[in-house]
Design an enzyme around this catalytic site. Structure first.
Site, PDB file in Angstrom:
ATOM      1  N   ASN A 260       0.843  -1.196   0.000  1.00 27.04           N
ATOM      2  CA  ASN A 260       0.000   0.000   0.000  1.00 27.04           C
ATOM      3  C   ASN A 260       0.882   1.251   0.000  1.00 27.04           C
ATOM      4  O   ASN A 260       1.793   1.353   0.823  1.00 27.04           O
ATOM      5  CB  ASN A 260      -0.895   0.000   1.224  1.00 27.04           C
ATOM      6  N   HIS A 290      11.398  -5.421  -1.737  1.00 26.28           N
ATOM      7  CA  HIS A 290      10.353  -5.757  -2.716  1.00 26.28           C
ATOM      8  C   HIS A 290       9.191  -4.764  -2.608  1.00 26.28           C
ATOM      9  O   HIS A 290       8.761  -4.175  -3.613  1.00 26.28           O
ATOM     10  CB  HIS A 290       9.884  -7.193  -2.435  1.00 26.28           C
ATOM     11  N   GLU A 291       8.704  -4.559  -1.390  1.00 25.11           N
ATOM     12  CA  GLU A 291       7.537  -3.678  -1.223  1.00 25.11           C
ATOM     13  C   GLU A 291       7.895  -2.249  -1.601  1.00 25.11           C
ATOM     14  O   GLU A 291       7.084  -1.528  -2.177  1.00 25.11           O
ATOM     15  CB  GLU A 291       7.013  -3.751   0.210  1.00 25.11           C
ATOM     16  N   HIS A 294       7.699  -1.652  -5.215  1.00 27.68           N
ATOM     17  CA  HIS A 294       6.309  -1.494  -5.664  1.00 27.68           C
ATOM     18  C   HIS A 294       5.853  -0.038  -5.635  1.00 27.68           C
ATOM     19  O   HIS A 294       4.865   0.308  -6.298  1.00 27.68           O
ATOM     20  CB  HIS A 294       5.379  -2.283  -4.744  1.00 27.68           C
ATOM     21  N   GLU A 313       4.550  -7.530  -9.969  1.00 27.42           N
ATOM     22  CA  GLU A 313       5.221  -8.506  -9.115  1.00 27.42           C
ATOM     23  C   GLU A 313       6.605  -8.928  -9.614  1.00 27.42           C
ATOM     24  O   GLU A 313       7.526  -9.101  -8.831  1.00 27.42           O
ATOM     25  CB  GLU A 313       4.337  -9.726  -8.903  1.00 27.42           C
TER      26      GLU A 313
HETATM   27 ZN   LIG Z   1       4.695  -7.803  -4.535  1.00 25.49          ZN
END
Ligand SMILES: [Zn+2]
Length: 828
Positions: A260, A290-291, A294, A313
């Protein structure tokens, strides 16, 4: 509820332009329901047209479009028709919504440790209508303002900066336009640690009962967060665009974490109530990276439709590992990728359900849900890693920066990505993408070796597959008992091609020639006979950890495809695992050996001896004087999980009572519960013992440990209680469901297990109505994999022949059946 169809989403995206959302939540109305009032302001390109809003309430109380009341009874499933839209519209929807216990919507959790209550929202991919009325598709982005009425002692955070209003409510400020699935709210008597880096306010949050763990872990979490920001800011022209960066650790989360914007949510197991291994810390660092990736891939630029899930992803996955490896102390992250993560993707790519990385024709969002799989993550990341190697860093990141500049705050698809990359690089990116992203299945790379005695006559790299590969071929020699690198040869090989390696002609024959050394591509490998013999004799003496990881994954592939018998894999474990130094390899190999090779591929009669072999390998690691704490923790966990027979079980019982504990390892709650479940399954611990342990550890992980141990009790009444709990809708939270399922098959009379196997396939179709999280929990964790017999295959096939399965039930059962057939093939 009917899933949104792609065609409907396309029409709605053409028609509507969403200006803003105001969502007002009242979280003080009891344990079951909360009040949600949403105002959506939006334009309509063709006034007079109808459209619809997505909302999935317990009770729809009021809806008004441009001041005109709409009949709440007109709600059809999760859709409310909006008739006769104006050029500019204001929609008000007020509803009572149900809290989730399966992390699907607004999840509510009462902490058994202290009674405190927490909520957090988990809305991907199509669960936002469980929290507020919205146009729930990724390409209708808008700024959200969220206000929350909450108990007095709560802190409430969300995507934007949160502040307490004079009337006591919390207000979360809007950040940019965001997709509906990326909205979150986290609330409760949260413990917080805050700092700042490079002008970005950073916050860490957890529930009160994990305050000590959060305080202990904060330094490392901030260190990784800072390193990741610095790295991404070095690679990207676009700075982090969402203001504050909060990371909240929440209970009973279904995934590792969720990206988020401005408020990443992690499963709070990542705060480690029990001593973790370095491999676990490395994995957490990778997830943090990783987050954060995003924030650019997914949040700033969002896929237009779920077909391009990989644009989220695969990029986050690749950059998560790369950032961790390049910029944090976890420099071995790619070793873990090779030995723990890629297998997930290789398995998926060899099943009937495989699909291209960039999927085509995904008709509904329900189909999207099942594609959060090893293809979208592990294979997509491998493909991108290969693309970087093939194209070079400079062109790759120039392309990405053009892509961000062009599509920031908007949406994009594969064509947009290729256009940006093509403009930046000198190679034929669309042709590469056609071969790599639009096809499914895995290629095989091998080396054709001709030798005369100790001298190589010729070596060629052969590609049996359909994609071009640019790889390194590792050349290794035996020296003083070790397998040491002589050098690596760069090679490109065309689809179906054969590339001679002239630099090796006339050279001394090496002990090992390794295709895909460094793990730069997505391909299975096959070794020449001489190299295979070196691996058999000397795998643990190869100095490079990543090369060992590639070879252990290769062995896993061989045994899964029954090219290597189970005994052959176990021989490798016995010979080489005791000397392994990489914790991540020890964890991966012992887990696969115990849970797959022994538990699935062997007949029950052969399992005790095999289990003793794996147990012996784990204990050999534990006994090594040079083993550090992480290796010892990994080995002890495996030793507990594989303990069988009176002597070992008596030893376990002693550990639980504090006798003769193995040195050098904190024998904490996780190990205690692991021991107890083993004893329970063996009939050596009863309900009274479980209750006593739970009284000593009244946390939610304690509750999960107790649920697992209770389900593992061998008596028929305990099995039936566990079964009823799992198949009663709304009976257990998502995590208690998984724990119970995990314990269930560990014991029980064979005739009873057969009966439950049949019940399983009778009852699974109806589980579809309980939502994706429950389907995945029961579909994966309770599938009777240990009963690898033709009767189980037939029962599964009969279930899959039914026409009333949801897409998720069908996919999960089909994938498990594929694995089951592999096990049956071994046992035939
Ligand atoms: Zn992810």
């Amino acid at each position: 509820m009917p899933a949104l169809q792609r065609s409907e989403a396309a029409v709605r995206a053409q028609l509507l332009d969403v200006r803003s959302y105001s969502v007002d939540l009242d979280l003080t109305r009891g344990e079951d329901l909360f009040r949600s009032a949403t105002v959506i302001r939006f334009g309509c390109a063709e006034p007079g047209q109808d459209s619809f809003v997505d909302v999935n309430p317990a009770a729809l109380l009021r809806a008004e479009l441009n001041g005109r009341p709409l009949d709440p009874a007109a709600l059809d499933g999760n859709r409310l028709v909006l008739p006769g839209l104006a050029a500019e519209n204001e929609l008000l929807v007020e509803a009572d919504m149900a809290y989730s216990r399966t992390c699907e919507g607004l999840h509510r959790f009462a902490d058994p440790a202290d009674g405190a209550v927490y909520v957090f929202a988990s809305l991907g991919p199509d669960l936002a209508p469980q929290m507020f009325a919205c146009f729930d598709q990724p390409d209708l982005k808008a700024p959200f303002t969220v206000t929350v009425t909450a108990p007095d002692d709560w802190t409430v955070i969300g995507n934007g900066t949160s502040a307490r209003l004079p009337d006591g409510r919390w207000e979360i400020a809007p950040v940019g336009p965001v997709s509906t699935y990326l909205v979150t709210v986290v609330g409760g008597p949260l413990h917080a640690v805050r700092t700042e880096h490079d002008g970005i306010p950073l916050g860490l949050y957890a529930r009160r009962s994990l305050a000590a763990e959060l305080d202990r872990e904060a330094e490392e979490l901030f260190e990784v967060t800072r390193a990741s920001f610095d790295r991404l800011h070095g690679l990207f022209d676009e700075r982090y665009p969402f203001g504050t960066y909060d990371q909240a650790f929440v209970p009973e989360f279904n995934w590792g974490a969720m990206e988020n914007p401005g408020c990443v949510v992690f499963r709070d197991e990542l705060l480690f109530r029990s001593a973790p291994t370095e491999a676990q810390r490395e994995m957490r660092a990778m997830v943090v990276c990783h987050e954060m990736a995003h924030m650019w891939f997914g949040d700033l630029v969002t896929m237009a439709w779920w077909d391009d899930l990989w644009l989220n992803e695969s990029f986050a996955e690749m950059l998560g590992y790369r950032t961790a490896a390049d910029s944090t102390r976890f420099t071995g992250a790619w070793t873990s990728f090779a030995v723990k993560r890629k297998g997930w993707g290789y398995d998926a790519d060899r099943r009937g359900s495989t699909h291209p990385v960039a999927a085509v024709g995904m008709g509904s969002v329900a189909e999207a849900l099942v594609n959060f799989d090893g293809i979208s993550y592990a294979k997509g990341a491998s493909a991108l890693r290969q693309l970087v190697h093939w194209l070079g860093d400079k062109a790759f990141f120039a392309g990405l920066n053009a892509y961000f500049a062009e599509h920031r705050w908007g949406n994009a698809d594969l064509a947009d990505f290729l256009a940006a990359l093509s403009a930046a690089g000198g190679r034929d990116v669309p042709a590469w993408a056609e071969a790599w992203l639009r096809t499914s299945g895995v290629d095989t790379l091998r080396l054709e070796v001709e030798a005369e005695g100790d001298v190589l006559a010729s070596v060629a790299l052969v590609n049996d597959g359909i994609r071009p590969h640019r790889v390194k071929v590792g050349v290794y020699d035996l020296a003083d008992g070790a397998v040491v690198l002589r050098g690596r040869i760069d090679a490109e090989v065309a689809p179906g091609g054969r590339t001679p390696l002239p630099e090796l002609a006339g050279a001394a024959r090496p002990a090992l020639l390794l295709p895909n050394d460094g793990d730069l591509t997505w391909a299975l490998i096959r070794l020449d006979e001489h190299s295979a013999a070196t691996v058999g004799s000397s795998l643990s003496r190869i100095e490079d950890g990543l090369a060992r990881a590639v070879l252990w994954e290769h062995a896993r592939d061989l045994v899964r495809s029954a090219e290597l018998p189970a005994a052959g894999y176990l021989r490798l474990v016995a010979d080489h695992l005791p000397a392994e130094t990489a914790v991540t390899i020890v964890e991966a190999v012992l887990k696969f050996a115990a849970e797959h090779v022994v538990a699935r591929y062997l007949d029950p009669a052969d399992r005790p001896a095999a289990l003793a072999l794996v147990n012996g390998a784990a204990r050999a690691v534990l006994a090594r004087p040079d083993a550090g704490e992480s290796l010892r923790i990994a080995a002890l966990r495996a030793a507990v999980a594989t303990a069988a027979g009176p002597e070992r079980l008596a030893e376990l019982a002693g550990w639980l009572d504090g006798r003769d504990l193995p040195g050098g390892v904190p024998f904490d709650t996780e190990l205690r519960w692991a021991v107890l479940v083993q004893l329970a399954a063996a009939g050596e611990a009863d309900e009274e013992r479980i209750a006593a342990e739970l009284a000593a550890d009244p946390s939610n992980t304690g509750e999960q440990g107790a649920a697992r141990a209770r389900a593992a009790l061998p008596d028929a009444a305990a099995k039936e209680r566990a079964w009823q709990a799992m198949f009663t809708p709304d009976g257990l939270s998502n995590h208690l469901l998984v724990a119970t399922a995990d314990g269930f098959w560990r014991s029980g009379r064979p005739d009873l297990q057969q009966a439950y196997m049949r019940r399983y396939f009778e009852q699974m179709p109806a589980v579809g109505a309980r939502g994706g999280a429950v389907v995945k929990a029961l579909g994966h964790s309770l599938f009777p994999v240990g009963l690898a017999l033709s009767g189980t295959v037939r029962a599964a096939e009969a279930c899959l022949a039914r026409t009333d399965l949801t897409p998720t039930v069908r996919r999960v059962l089909a994938d498990e059946l594929d694995d089951l057939r592999r096990a049956v093939a071994h046992r035939a």
